[in-house]
Write an enzyme that holds these catalytic residues in place. Structure first.
Site, mmCIF file in Angstrom:
data_model
loop_
_atom_site.group_PDB
_atom_site.id
_atom_site.type_symbol
_atom_site.label_atom_id
_atom_site.label_comp_id
_atom_site.label_asym_id
_atom_site.label_seq_id
_atom_site.Cartn_x
_atom_site.Cartn_y
_atom_site.Cartn_z
ATOM 1 N N SER A 7 -4.171 -0.256 7.620
ATOM 2 C CA SER A 7 -4.012 -1.189 6.510
ATOM 3 C C SER A 7 -2.773 -2.058 6.687
ATOM 4 C CB SER A 7 -3.911 -0.430 5.189
ATOM 5 O OG SER A 7 -3.613 -1.330 4.143
ATOM 6 N N HIS A 32 -7.394 -3.581 8.613
ATOM 7 C CA HIS A 32 -7.839 -3.482 7.225
ATOM 8 C C HIS A 32 -6.917 -4.338 6.357
ATOM 9 C CE1 HIS A 32 -9.998 -1.414 3.957
ATOM 10 N NE2 HIS A 32 -8.855 -1.487 3.295
ATOM 11 N N ASP A 34 -6.170 -5.597 2.634
ATOM 12 C CA ASP A 34 -6.399 -5.353 1.207
ATOM 13 C C ASP A 34 -6.039 -6.585 0.394
ATOM 14 O OD1 ASP A 34 -7.271 -2.587 1.082
ATOM 15 O OD2 ASP A 34 -5.277 -2.067 1.808
ATOM 16 N N MET A 36 -5.771 -7.817 -3.435
ATOM 17 C CA MET A 36 -5.695 -7.332 -4.819
ATOM 18 C C MET A 36 -5.321 -8.482 -5.740
ATOM 19 S SD MET A 36 -3.572 -3.786 -4.232
ATOM 20 C CE MET A 36 -3.882 -2.734 -2.816
ATOM 21 N N HIS A 65 -10.982 -6.194 2.442
ATOM 22 C CA HIS A 65 -11.375 -5.373 1.292
ATOM 23 C C HIS A 65 -10.963 -6.104 0.017
ATOM 24 C CE1 HIS A 65 -10.589 -1.303 -0.977
ATOM 25 N NE2 HIS A 65 -11.620 -1.963 -1.467
ATOM 26 N N MET A 67 -10.449 -6.246 -3.581
ATOM 27 C CA MET A 67 -10.270 -5.501 -4.836
ATOM 28 C C MET A 67 -9.963 -6.508 -5.937
ATOM 29 S SD MET A 67 -8.186 -2.143 -3.495
ATOM 30 C CE MET A 67 -7.422 -2.911 -2.063
ATOM 31 N N MET A 136 -13.400 5.026 -1.648
ATOM 32 C CA MET A 136 -11.998 5.148 -2.037
ATOM 33 C C MET A 136 -11.710 6.604 -2.392
ATOM 34 S SD MET A 136 -10.721 2.185 -1.609
ATOM 35 C CE MET A 136 -9.100 2.630 -2.260
ATOM 36 N N GLY A 144 0.329 5.488 -1.130
ATOM 37 C CA GLY A 144 1.055 6.739 -1.257
ATOM 38 C C GLY A 144 0.466 7.765 -2.201
ATOM 39 N N ASP A 174 -10.761 5.360 2.559
ATOM 40 C CA ASP A 174 -9.458 4.707 2.368
ATOM 41 C C ASP A 174 -8.725 5.384 1.227
ATOM 42 O OD1 ASP A 174 -7.329 2.977 2.145
ATOM 43 O OD2 ASP A 174 -8.504 1.261 1.470
ATOM 44 N N GLY A 175 -7.507 5.872 1.524
ATOM 45 C CA GLY A 175 -6.662 6.455 0.480
ATOM 46 C C GLY A 175 -6.199 7.855 0.816
ATOM 47 N N GLY A 176 -4.904 8.001 1.034
ATOM 48 C CA GLY A 176 -4.350 9.320 1.323
ATOM 49 C C GLY A 176 -4.788 9.876 2.668
ATOM 50 N N GLY A 196 -2.676 3.456 5.920
ATOM 51 C CA GLY A 196 -1.515 2.586 5.988
ATOM 52 C C GLY A 196 -0.258 3.302 6.428
ATOM 53 N N SER A 197 0.394 3.973 5.494
ATOM 54 C CA SER A 197 1.716 4.542 5.749
ATOM 55 C C SER A 197 1.705 5.602 6.837
ATOM 56 C CB SER A 197 2.307 5.114 4.465
ATOM 57 O OG SER A 197 1.432 6.078 3.889
#
Length: 219
Positions: A7, A32, A34, A36, A65, A67, A136, A144, A174-176, A196-197
């Site tokens: 991401s 990726h 994002d 928003m 993506h 959103m 998601m 995070g 996607d997510g965590g 991402g992170s």
């Protein structure tokens, strides 16, 4: 092999071009991106102008993506900006079939995403039109967050339908996502990991991506 889609939300915002080149050097498959709008999700990120500016930097596929509310209004702009894949949220898309058709007629791959609380039945009528399902595993809008375990069941359920119907549909999560959760997602049936992170913050992104690509359905 598993596809890795880091991401850009976790890249250095002051030098996104270099962040994109870093993904290329480290063996990522997609970037990726994002988008928003501060309405569907609380935060505001980048728009089509940034996608357009990044397009000449790399040939890497852009996994965009959206959103945002009323996404069909903005799809043509993201197509002309150079998006290779555009994923809409089923929760914000009034005419899903029309929106997916606009994406595909524009030469891009089409995806649908669903939030952790949205049942998979909401996307089932459109599976034949899709290139990608994005699950998601956190509530969209913030980085995070902790991975929501029940999303593994969603992955398995969608994978079973995709395989039974012999559809060429990628299942992305996607997510965590990190080493542990990524492996479990792949074991459940995911074919793309968006993170991402845990990638941009890795000591060696290239080695981390190589490790993730080795995950398999059988564990």
């Amino acid at each position: 092999m598993i596809k890795i889609s880091p991401s850009m939300l976790s890249a250095d915002a002051s030098n996104l071009g270099e962040g994109l080149l870093q993904l290329e050097r480290c063996g990522a498959d997609w970037a990726h991106i994002d988008v928003m709008d501060g309405v569907f999700v609380p935060n505001i990120t980048i728009g089509q102008h940034v996608v357009r500016a990044l397009r000449p930097v790399s040939d890497m596929p852009f996994d965009v993506h959206l959103m945002i509310v009323n996404p069909i209004k903005h799809v043509p702009d993201f197509l002309s900006a150079g998006s290779d894949m555009i994923t809409l949220h089923v929760e914000t898309t009034e005419d899903v079939e029309k929106s997916l058709t606009v994406i595909k007629d524009g030469g891009a791959k089409a995806g649908l995403s669903l939030n952790p609380g949205t049942p998979i039945d909401s996307i089932m009528p459109y599976l034949d039109m899709l290139d990608l399902v994005l699950i998601m595993s956190v509530q969209p809008g913030f980085g995070g967050q902790s991975f929501q375990e029940h999303c593994l069941d969603k992955i398995s359920a969608i994978r079973n339908v995709v395989d039974e119907r012999k559809l060429a549909v990628d299942i992305s999560v996607d997510g965590g996502i990190n080493r542990g959760t990524g492996r479990r997602c792949v074991e459940a049936g995911a074919s793309v990991l968006a993170a991402g992170s845990s990638l941009f913050g890795a000591e060696d992104m290239a080695e981390e991506i190589k490790l993730w690509k080795g995950f398999s359905r059988t564990g």
